[in-house]
Enzyme design. Sequence first.
Site, PDB file in Angstrom:
ATOM      1  N   GLY A 157       4.267  -4.867  -0.689  1.00  0.00           N
ATOM      2  CA  GLY A 157       3.100  -5.097  -1.736  1.00  0.00           C
ATOM      3  C   GLY A 157       2.475  -6.160  -1.377  1.00  0.00           C
ATOM      4  O   GLY A 157       2.417  -6.867  -0.217  1.00  0.00           O
ATOM      5  N   THR A 197       2.745 -11.054  -5.395  1.00  0.00           N
ATOM      6  CA  THR A 197       4.052 -10.202  -6.113  1.00  0.00           C
ATOM      7  C   THR A 197       5.197 -10.775  -5.241  1.00  0.00           C
ATOM      8  O   THR A 197       6.153 -11.053  -5.850  1.00  0.00           O
ATOM      9  CB  THR A 197       3.754  -8.993  -6.164  1.00  0.00           C
ATOM     10  OG1 THR A 197       2.324  -8.526  -6.382  1.00  0.00           O
ATOM     11  CG2 THR A 197       4.677  -8.137  -6.890  1.00  0.00           C
ATOM     12  N   GLU A 211       7.630  -7.094   2.886  1.00  0.00           N
ATOM     13  CA  GLU A 211       6.555  -6.687   3.525  1.00  0.00           C
ATOM     14  C   GLU A 211       5.280  -6.982   3.045  1.00  0.00           C
ATOM     15  O   GLU A 211       5.103  -6.067   1.866  1.00  0.00           O
ATOM     16  CB  GLU A 211       6.634  -5.079   3.936  1.00  0.00           C
ATOM     17  CG  GLU A 211       7.956  -4.860   4.896  1.00  0.00           C
ATOM     18  CD  GLU A 211       7.995  -5.398   6.018  1.00  0.00           C
ATOM     19  OE1 GLU A 211       6.854  -5.867   6.545  1.00  0.00           O
ATOM     20  OE2 GLU A 211       8.975  -5.341   6.699  1.00  0.00           O
ATOM     21  N   CYS A 270      -2.151  -2.118   5.281  1.00  0.00           N
ATOM     22  CA  CYS A 270      -1.877  -3.517   5.479  1.00  0.00           C
ATOM     23  C   CYS A 270      -2.117  -4.050   6.855  1.00  0.00           C
ATOM     24  O   CYS A 270      -2.154  -5.154   7.282  1.00  0.00           O
ATOM     25  CB  CYS A 270      -0.735  -3.791   5.143  1.00  0.00           C
ATOM     26  SG  CYS A 270       0.793  -2.889   6.024  1.00  0.00           S
ATOM     27  N   GLU A 281      -6.994 -11.549   2.106  1.00  0.00           N
ATOM     28  CA  GLU A 281      -6.849 -10.191   2.151  1.00  0.00           C
ATOM     29  C   GLU A 281      -7.910  -9.598   1.044  1.00  0.00           C
ATOM     30  O   GLU A 281      -7.808  -9.777  -0.025  1.00  0.00           O
ATOM     31  CB  GLU A 281      -5.495  -9.992   1.742  1.00  0.00           C
ATOM     32  CG  GLU A 281      -5.233  -8.525   2.347  1.00  0.00           C
ATOM     33  CD  GLU A 281      -3.920  -8.005   1.812  1.00  0.00           C
ATOM     34  OE1 GLU A 281      -3.436  -8.109   0.780  1.00  0.00           O
ATOM     35  OE2 GLU A 281      -3.318  -6.986   2.757  1.00  0.00           O
TER      36      GLU A 281
HETATM   37  P1  NDP Z   1       1.420  -5.263  -5.608  1.00  0.00           P
HETATM   38  O1  NDP Z   1       2.101  -6.534  -4.870  1.00  0.00           O
HETATM   39  O2  NDP Z   1       0.202  -5.281  -6.505  1.00  0.00           O
HETATM   40  O3  NDP Z   1       2.399  -4.141  -6.021  1.00  0.00           O
HETATM   41  C1  NDP Z   1       3.425  -3.523  -5.056  1.00  0.00           C
HETATM   42  C2  NDP Z   1       4.481  -2.896  -6.275  1.00  0.00           C
HETATM   43  O4  NDP Z   1       5.214  -3.944  -6.702  1.00  0.00           O
HETATM   44  C3  NDP Z   1       3.840  -1.845  -7.100  1.00  0.00           C
HETATM   45  O5  NDP Z   1       4.977  -0.912  -7.424  1.00  0.00           O
HETATM   46  C4  NDP Z   1       3.823  -2.759  -8.173  1.00  0.00           C
HETATM   47  O6  NDP Z   1       3.939  -2.220  -9.495  1.00  0.00           O
HETATM   48  C5  NDP Z   1       4.949  -3.845  -8.274  1.00  0.00           C
HETATM   49  N1  NDP Z   1       5.105  -5.027  -9.049  1.00  0.00           N
HETATM   50  C6  NDP Z   1       4.053  -5.621  -9.108  1.00  0.00           C
HETATM   51  N2  NDP Z   1       4.706  -6.715 -10.033  1.00  0.00           N
HETATM   52  C7  NDP Z   1       5.828  -6.645  -9.991  1.00  0.00           C
HETATM   53  C8  NDP Z   1       6.799  -7.766 -10.288  1.00  0.00           C
HETATM   54  N3  NDP Z   1       6.731  -8.726 -11.172  1.00  0.00           N
HETATM   55  N4  NDP Z   1       8.315  -7.620  -9.911  1.00  0.00           N
HETATM   56  C9  NDP Z   1       8.418  -6.233  -9.325  1.00  0.00           C
HETATM   57  N5  NDP Z   1       7.568  -5.431  -8.887  1.00  0.00           N
HETATM   58  C10 NDP Z   1       6.204  -5.617  -9.114  1.00  0.00           C
HETATM   59  O7  NDP Z   1       0.463  -4.492  -4.265  1.00  0.00           O
HETATM   60  P2  NDP Z   1      -0.337  -3.327  -4.406  1.00  0.00           P
HETATM   61  O8  NDP Z   1       0.362  -1.899  -4.904  1.00  0.00           O
HETATM   62  O9  NDP Z   1      -1.501  -3.694  -4.671  1.00  0.00           O
HETATM   63  O10 NDP Z   1      -0.355  -2.796  -2.647  1.00  0.00           O
HETATM   64  C11 NDP Z   1      -1.284  -3.561  -1.789  1.00  0.00           C
HETATM   65  C12 NDP Z   1      -0.652  -4.600  -0.937  1.00  0.00           C
HETATM   66  O11 NDP Z   1       0.565  -4.111  -0.230  1.00  0.00           O
HETATM   67  C13 NDP Z   1      -1.814  -5.460  -0.126  1.00  0.00           C
HETATM   68  O12 NDP Z   1      -1.386  -6.983  -0.182  1.00  0.00           O
HETATM   69  C14 NDP Z   1      -1.083  -4.984   1.252  1.00  0.00           C
HETATM   70  O13 NDP Z   1      -1.377  -5.826   2.580  1.00  0.00           O
HETATM   71  C15 NDP Z   1       0.170  -4.851   0.738  1.00  0.00           C
HETATM   72  N6  NDP Z   1       1.065  -3.898   1.942  1.00  0.00           N
HETATM   73  C16 NDP Z   1       1.853  -4.370   2.703  1.00  0.00           C
HETATM   74  C17 NDP Z   1       2.361  -3.537   3.872  1.00  0.00           C
HETATM   75  C18 NDP Z   1       3.435  -4.248   4.898  1.00  0.00           C
HETATM   76  O14 NDP Z   1       3.923  -3.389   5.371  1.00  0.00           O
HETATM   77  N7  NDP Z   1       3.462  -5.406   5.095  1.00  0.00           N
HETATM   78  C19 NDP Z   1       2.037  -2.286   3.580  1.00  0.00           C
HETATM   79  C20 NDP Z   1       1.270  -1.583   2.647  1.00  0.00           C
HETATM   80  C21 NDP Z   1       0.894  -2.422   1.757  1.00  0.00           C
HETATM   81  P3  NDP Z   1       2.367  -1.826 -10.180  1.00  0.00           P
HETATM   82  O15 NDP Z   1       1.743  -0.810  -9.374  1.00  0.00           O
HETATM   83  O16 NDP Z   1       2.629  -1.344 -11.485  1.00  0.00           O
HETATM   84  O17 NDP Z   1       1.673  -3.222 -10.095  1.00  0.00           O
END
Ligand code: NDP
Length: 480
Positions: free
Chosen positions: A226, A230, A248, A282, A384
């Site tokens: 994510g 986060t 990641e 990403c 980003e």
């Molecule tokens: P987020 O960080 O907002 O969310 C990722 C996941 O974490 C979601 O399921 C989210 O739930 C959950 N989450 C949010 N807050 C918390 C918390 N405090 N504790 C535990 N879990 C939590 O990312 P996005 O979903 O917006 O995804 C986009 C991001 O992911 C971009 O920055 C992208 O670059 C990155 N990414 C990285 C990749 C890699 O392999 N390096 C691949 C793909 C994406 P909720 O949906 O409810 O917020």
Amino acid sequence: MLKLKNYINGELVEPIARQYISNYRPAVGVVYSLLPDSDEQDVELAVQAASNAFPAWAAMPAQKRGQLLLRLADLIDQHLDYLAEAEAIDTGKPLVLAKTMDIPRASSNMRFFGTAIQHFASEAHVTEGSAINYTVRHPHGVAGCISPWNLPLYLFTWKIAPALAAGNCVVAKPSEVTPMTAYLLSELCQEAGLPPGVLNIVHGYGHKVGAAIVTHPKIPVLSFTGGTTTGRTIAATAAPMFKKLSLELGGKNPNIVFADCDFDEAVATSVRAAFANQGQICLCGSRIFVERPLYQQFKAAFVEKVNAMVVGDPLKESTNQGAIVSEQHLQKVLSYIELAKTEGGTILTGGQQVQVPGRCAGGWFIAPTVIEGLSYNSRTNTEEIFGPVVTLTPFDTEEEVIGYANCTDYGLSATIWTQQLARAHRVAHQVHAGIVWVNTWLLRDLRTPFGGMKNSGIGREGGFEALRFFTEPQNVCVKL
Ligand code: NDP
């Protein structure tokens, strides 16, 4: 309206508090299903189910665990059309992309780790004349897996497959923005005969379900994909609990084009690298640096190709660019386009929201946007955006472009276009990125280490790296 359910202890169940969250269809802008707004009580049930299932699952021969994953892979393949359509509707991505990339990759993940575990071996160290040491790799117990919205089933399976193959039971949370295919997967798990409690899927918000997984004392290992913010919160929470973490995170990836490149290939692939999945990958190459003698020619060809892209209904085969995943994300991307203008950028094409006529009139679309004239260290060029926005910047020397490439806090991936072998290696080794592609983009071999440097993450996924992550090594020393 369809109400999704949690998958706990092999059953599809409602959240305990009976609260639900609206799930939107991004291309249309309307709510089309409801997903559980679960909380720590649901996570607790899932952890109990996983803990109960763990001893038998861990003791099951790896080959048998692998067979169950292969069965799931077959079921994903059999339901390709259905799952791809569900993914396209839930995310707004073109159906063609879901059908050729997301869903096939989900079954590949299952198949890859279902077989990889059968080839996974541990080490022995002979201490000459006195002892023999051997390493046992134990599964951890209950693994927590949290995934994002951009490649929902693809990234969800990328985590749960190695966790399960290694003998862990899993409590997983898909993004609340795109829960549909994880829900459909839970139905397939029932059909595949996965033992109850081995995989548990709890839907809901990150700050509730995600946080409950991260802080749960019986979950010693966490795999998260994510955003970097986060990831930072999760790392700060998990560190005092001594949890094992794989993070990641985000990227701001350079795409470096030298004047001696294969021009047509470089232009075509750079367009794909910039705008695949509306730039919401990403690994997208969102900063394009072009060697000055080629700059004008590259710019003209690149913009021409971008102008030919069709933004529209994701379910139509002619569509290249679907919808942005949510209204909130659309606003974020548009705000970065405004920022680029205030930073002195010139919009070469795009730069605005698109109104798609007919069925998708209420959807969230942005024209693929190309910007030039920004400093390499502007906010637009270092933060980003995660949308269909790309910048073009000329450079003069190899040293200069390496400096440009490395000037962000991120270090996920990079692409280099050149016909000079020595230069390709030289630049690849100096770029701070966990994944470097030379004359290609997103060519993946699932055996390779996958992950980022700097603020793009900690640890590596993929191949045996993932199986090592999901196991705890123990050395046994036997005196001879
Ligand atoms: P987020 O960080 O907002 O969310 C990722 C996941 O974490 C979601 O399921 C989210 O739930 C959950 N989450 C949010 N807050 C918390 C918390 N405090 N504790 C535990 N879990 C939590 O990312 P996005 O979903 O917006 O995804 C986009 C991001 O992911 C971009 O920055 C992208 O670059 C990155 N990414 C990285 C990749 C890699 O392999 N390096 C691949 C793909 C994406 P909720 O949906 O409810 O917020």
